[in-house]
Enzyme design. Structure first.
Site, PDB file in Angstrom:
ATOM      1  N   ASP A   1      40.737  65.354 -12.209  1.00 40.92           N
ATOM      2  CA  ASP A   1      39.424  65.894 -11.863  1.00 40.92           C
ATOM      3  C   ASP A   1      38.839  65.071 -10.723  1.00 40.92           C
ATOM      4  O   ASP A   1      39.299  63.958 -10.434  1.00 40.92           O
ATOM      5  CB  ASP A   1      38.478  65.819 -13.062  1.00 40.92           C
TER       6      ASP A   1
ATOM      7  N   ASP B   1      37.989  66.931 -19.547  1.00 40.90           N
ATOM      8  CA  ASP B   1      36.923  66.460 -20.419  1.00 40.90           C
ATOM      9  C   ASP B   1      36.253  67.571 -21.225  1.00 40.90           C
ATOM     10  O   ASP B   1      35.532  67.302 -22.170  1.00 40.90           O
ATOM     11  CB  ASP B   1      35.851  65.706 -19.620  1.00 40.90           C
TER      12      ASP B   1
ATOM     13  N   ASP C   1      39.546  72.472 -21.567  1.00 37.16           N
ATOM     14  CA  ASP C   1      40.642  71.694 -20.989  1.00 37.16           C
ATOM     15  C   ASP C   1      41.714  71.360 -22.015  1.00 37.16           C
ATOM     16  O   ASP C   1      42.805  70.916 -21.652  1.00 37.16           O
ATOM     17  CB  ASP C   1      40.106  70.374 -20.405  1.00 37.16           C
TER      18      ASP C   1
END
Length: 889
Positions: A330, A597, A601
């Protein structure tokens, strides 16, 4: 309220009665009452799964292949009438089993105690204030606040709000179910009640307040003991491979022993002598302590990673980390600090940035952005999403300070951020406010100059700012459905948020590139914003590819992109995009680490070889699905974990090499004895082998498991998925190179002592003969010589590529202490009379002591010279390779 009353409560009774029986007011319990109930009912924990008894685990250690090999040797010793030797071998089996058991127990505790790094927290109302406590502190009567991504800490009855709950662990149904604060249904099963949620399940959407009516063992989870039956210890692939090698060693040793036993008897050797030989061959082939040492090395790696901020949830993951080839990360909070600040704003009337201290004309934009937030003001400051905190703090700069209390009173509906829609909206009595990705918001604004607005978005994104669009529309009343709220909007403006990269990330990315790792950024942010961050941290080796709309990339295009020699920014990605990327990379045989997170996901984290969840900003769902949790949410910690995984894997190879290298000098003496038909007496006794394998070998092997990282460990490409820990090259180095050198040295000193005493092949050396003392000295020299060769092997095994000077002689003090112990132990065996009688040793002449003192230098020096030749050969290949490459081009 007594404990029996809690067990007799019916959670389906009218809510007012239930709250009265639980003694819970609108402000929740008092801290004093909560502490009292915690003492009465105990911690909110399901009783832990009972471990196998110590006796069961000890029996398991007594029947693994290497132990079976020693049992066979003990049986042969007993059959040969040497009861003392049989007892010694059996004692070794038991001691080794106890040692292995202790190491496995220590490894299990190392993993279990990591829970303290990640205690599950939950929000409750106590003393009329919202507080965060550990979930184990929830008591019956607590008012619990639940939101998206939270794990339900106890069995709860909803008071207000609506949730979607994943109850698969209780019901087996994969689809989330809706739970509301509606009255109970007549005759409905407990698990189907619309107003009840249960411990261990997960909220995937919504927000609600609930009252706890059962905790700990009194929950549904406690009653059916689901968790106690789900937890099964996985054997590491490394342990599996070593166990397979142990079986091969055992079968080979038994086969060799049987063949030489028959050959010895056929050649006229006495049965006792033949059995003694077979026993020695079996014992010499057993690498005692190999399996527990591997387990301990992995456990040490897990602990070291935890200290560095990476909590690994199973031992086998340490091994996998070392071969990671691709990191999909990310952007926000992982590459960046996740400390956002409102840097710029745009409306149709103009643009302003922080260089202007008091901008005018942006009050409406500031008001709209703060209305569309869920930030709360606490005694410690603002709490909530970092993006929304930046918007609320930036409202002061834009001239309209946030009124959070008024915002909450005005709100009639809340539609939380949806990662697929990339929107969030709130509704008051007459206005709907929407914020989100510019593309998503503009798609719902019928009247605007889209090209002009997107040009302004590009300008802000080109500065590396995260850009959000803010819109609104007037309504007659608050809409009840999301699709009714987020339509026919009017654009108010754009905001640009700055989230600078973490200072340590650029160095971590550079280390990735040196180590042959590829870094892809998978983000929901704008492509230009993500590309600017990528350039700042160094992602884009050898070139950067930006996929502006990752959701729209077809699978075959994705496969082609991921096979190219490039690093990629996947912008406007959804959680489903992450899953597709993980699938594609795993399908190509890459070892993938994927960060995440959010609730959605979880599938991608589970699919990746190493799922990496965020410990601070991540949801309980993500942490549950992940293999590793970052307590600091920092990309650099992932790279540290990869390096640690490589170090642990290298160290496992080092002590396997060290242990295997001593098999040859222990086996060769027995082969010489057998091949000579007994004309050459046994150069080594079985008890002396046991003294080597159990007394002098163990501590240095354990110390090699703590070896610091070898220089250049992050300058070589990742290990191939198919590459095993035990390779042909390792066995050649251990058995043929180091082993034969050691065997040659010890046999030279053995024959030297005998020959200068007048021995000739076939001469009697037994007790009472003239040569017996010389023979005992010769076997003692063989024993001491093998120990001294061990010292040289230990230093040689410390490095596979670099020179000893490159890694430093004193960088592993544990190894120096281990060597000091084995030398002291050897001296005791050789010079202390009671131990001389047990192990059949005698004092050595000074010239022999001086000779065997040179053995470590010969063994280590030979391997040092070999490694130098290998480095020169590799350097020559590296010089030739670029020339060949330029010719081909």
């Amino acid at each position: 309220m007594e404990s029996a009353e809690v067990r007799d409560l019916d959670p389906r009774e009218p809510l007012s009665r239930l709250r009265r029986e639980l003694g819970t007011g609108p402000g929740g319990l008092s801290s004093r009452e909560a502490a009292r109930r915690l003492a009465v009912y105990g911690p909110n924990e399901v009783r832990r799964r009972r471990h196998r008894s110590l006796l069961d685990e000890l029996l398991g250690q007594l029947v693994h292949p290497l132990a079976l090999l020693l049992w066979t040797a003990g049986a042969l010793a007993y059959a040969a009438g040497t009861a003392v030797l049989a007892a010694a071998v059996i004692a070794v089996v038991v001691l080794n089993a106890v040692f292995a058991l202790l190491q496995e127990r220590q490894a299990e505790r190392a993993v279990e105690t990591l829970a303290r790094y990640l205690p599950q927290h939950t929000r409750v109302t106590r003393d009329d204030q919202e507080v965060s406590i550990e979930a184990r502190g929830v008591v019956p009567g607590d008012l619990v606040l639940l939101g998206e991504g939270d794990r339900v800490p106890a069995d709860l009855r909803l008071i207000d709000g609506t949730l979607e709950v994943d109850m698969s662990m209780l019901t087996g149904e994969s689809m989330p179910v809706a739970r509301t604060a509606d009255p109970s249904r007549e005759g409905a099963p407990l698990l189907s009640e619309p107003n009840l949620v249960f411990s261990g399940t997960t909220c995937v959407a919504g927000e609600a307040t609930a009252v706890a009516f059962a905790t700990g063992d009194h929950t549904e989870l406690g009653r059916i003991a689901v968790l106690s039956q789900r937890t099964v210890r996985e054997r590491s692939p490394l342990e599996t491979q070593v166990r397979r090698v142990a079986w091969l060693i055992a079968l080979a040793a038994v086969g060799m022993g049987a063949v030489f036993l028959l050959a010895g008897v056929a050649s006229g050797m006495s049965t006792v002598a033949a059995l003694t030989f077979a026993i020695g061959l079996l014992v010499a082939n057993v690498p005692e302590g190999l399996l527990p040492t591997i387990t301990l090395a992995l456990a040490v790696g897990v602990r070291a990673l935890a200290r560095d901020g990476a909590v690994v949830k199973r031992l086998s993951a340490v091994e996998t980390l070392g071969s990671t080839a691709v990191i999909c990360t990310d952007k926000t909070g992982t590459l960046t600090r996740n400390r956002m600040r409102l840097e710029a704003a745009w409306t149709p009337h103009g643009t302003v940035d922080r260089s202007c201290p008091h901008p005018a004309g942006f009050e409406r934009l500031a008001a709209a952005t703060t209305e569309c937030t869920t930030v709360a003001r606490t005694p410690d400051g603002l709490a909530g999403d970092p993006t929304e905190i930046a918007l609320v703090e930036g409202a002061d700069w834009l001239g309209h300070p946030a009124d959070l209390d008024g915002r909450d009173k005005r709100r009639r509906a809340l539609f939380r951020f949806d990662p697929l829609l990339r929107l969030m909206s709130v509704a008051t009595d007459h206005v709907v406010y929407v914020k989100g990705a510019p593309e998503a918001v503009l798609a719902r604004v019928p009247d605007c100059d889209r090209e002009h607005v997107m040009a302004e978005v590009a300008v802000l994104a080109g500065r590396g700012l995260r850009v959000l669009a803010v819109a609104a529309r007037t309504t007659g009343r608050a809409p009840e459905r999301r699709e009714d709220a987020e339509r026919d909007l009017r654009l108010i403006g754009l905001v640009g948020l700055d989230d600078p990269p973490r200072p340590e990330v650029a160095g971590a990315v550079e280390r990735c590139h040196r180590a042959g790792l590829r870094v892809h950024i998978v983000t929901g942010d704008n492509g230009m914003t993500a590309a600017e961050v990528a350039r700042e941290v160094g992602v884009g080796h050898p070139r950067l590819c930006v996929v502006a709309e990752a959701e729209h990339v077809h699978d075959h295009e994705l496969d082609e992109l991921l096979t190219r020699d490039q690093e990629i920014v996947f912008a406007r990605s959804s959680p489903e995009t992450k899953l597709r990327i993980a699938d594609a990379l795993c399908g190509q045989g890459q070892i993938v680490a994927m960060t995440g997170d959010g609730v959605n996901d979880a599938p991608a984290l589970h699919r990746a070889d190493i799922g990496v969840a965020m410990g601070r900003s991540g949801t309980d769902v993500a942490r549950e699905a992940a293999t590793m949790v970052l307590t600091d949410d920092n990309f650099a910690t992932i790279v540290t974990a990869v390096e640690s995984g490589r170090r642990v894997y290298d160290n496992v190879r080092k002590f396997i090499l060290y242990i295997f290298a001593h098999t040859t000098p222990e086996v060769v003496p027995f082969l010489i004895f057998a091949l000579s038909g007994g004309a050459v007496p046994l150069p080594l006794t079985v008890l002396q082998i046991l003294a080597i394998d159990l007394g002098t070998e163990t501590l240095p092997a354990l110390a090699l498991g703590r070896e610091p990282a070898e220089p250049g460990i992050m300058n070589r490409p990742p290990r191939r998925r198919q590459e095993g820990v035990i390779t042909a090259a390792m066995l050649v180095r251990a058995w043929v190179f180091l082993g034969l050198i050691s065997a040659t040295l010890v046999m030279v000193v053995f024959f030297l002592i005998l020959w200068r005493s007048g021995w000739y092949p076939g001469a009697p050396t037994g007790p009472g003969t003239a040569l017996n003392h010389a023979y005992v000295q010769a076997t003692t020299a063989t024993f001491a010589g093998i120990v001294m060769c061990q010292v040289g092997t230990a230093f040689a095994a410390r490095t596979e590529h670099a020179s000893l000077r490159g890694i430093g002689l004193f960088t592993n003090p544990l190894l120096l202490w281990g060597i000091a112990f084995e030398l002291a132990f050897t001296a005791l065996v050789v010079y202390v009379p009671p131990l001389q009688r047990v192990f059949g040793t005698a004092m050595l002449p000074l010239d022999v002591v001086a000779l065997i003192t040179l053995f470590p230098f010969v063994v280590w020096g030979s391997d040092e010279f070999r490694r130098r030749l290998v480095r020169r050969s590799a350097a020559a290949r590296d010089r030739v390779r670029p020339m060949n490459g330029s010719t081909e081009e």
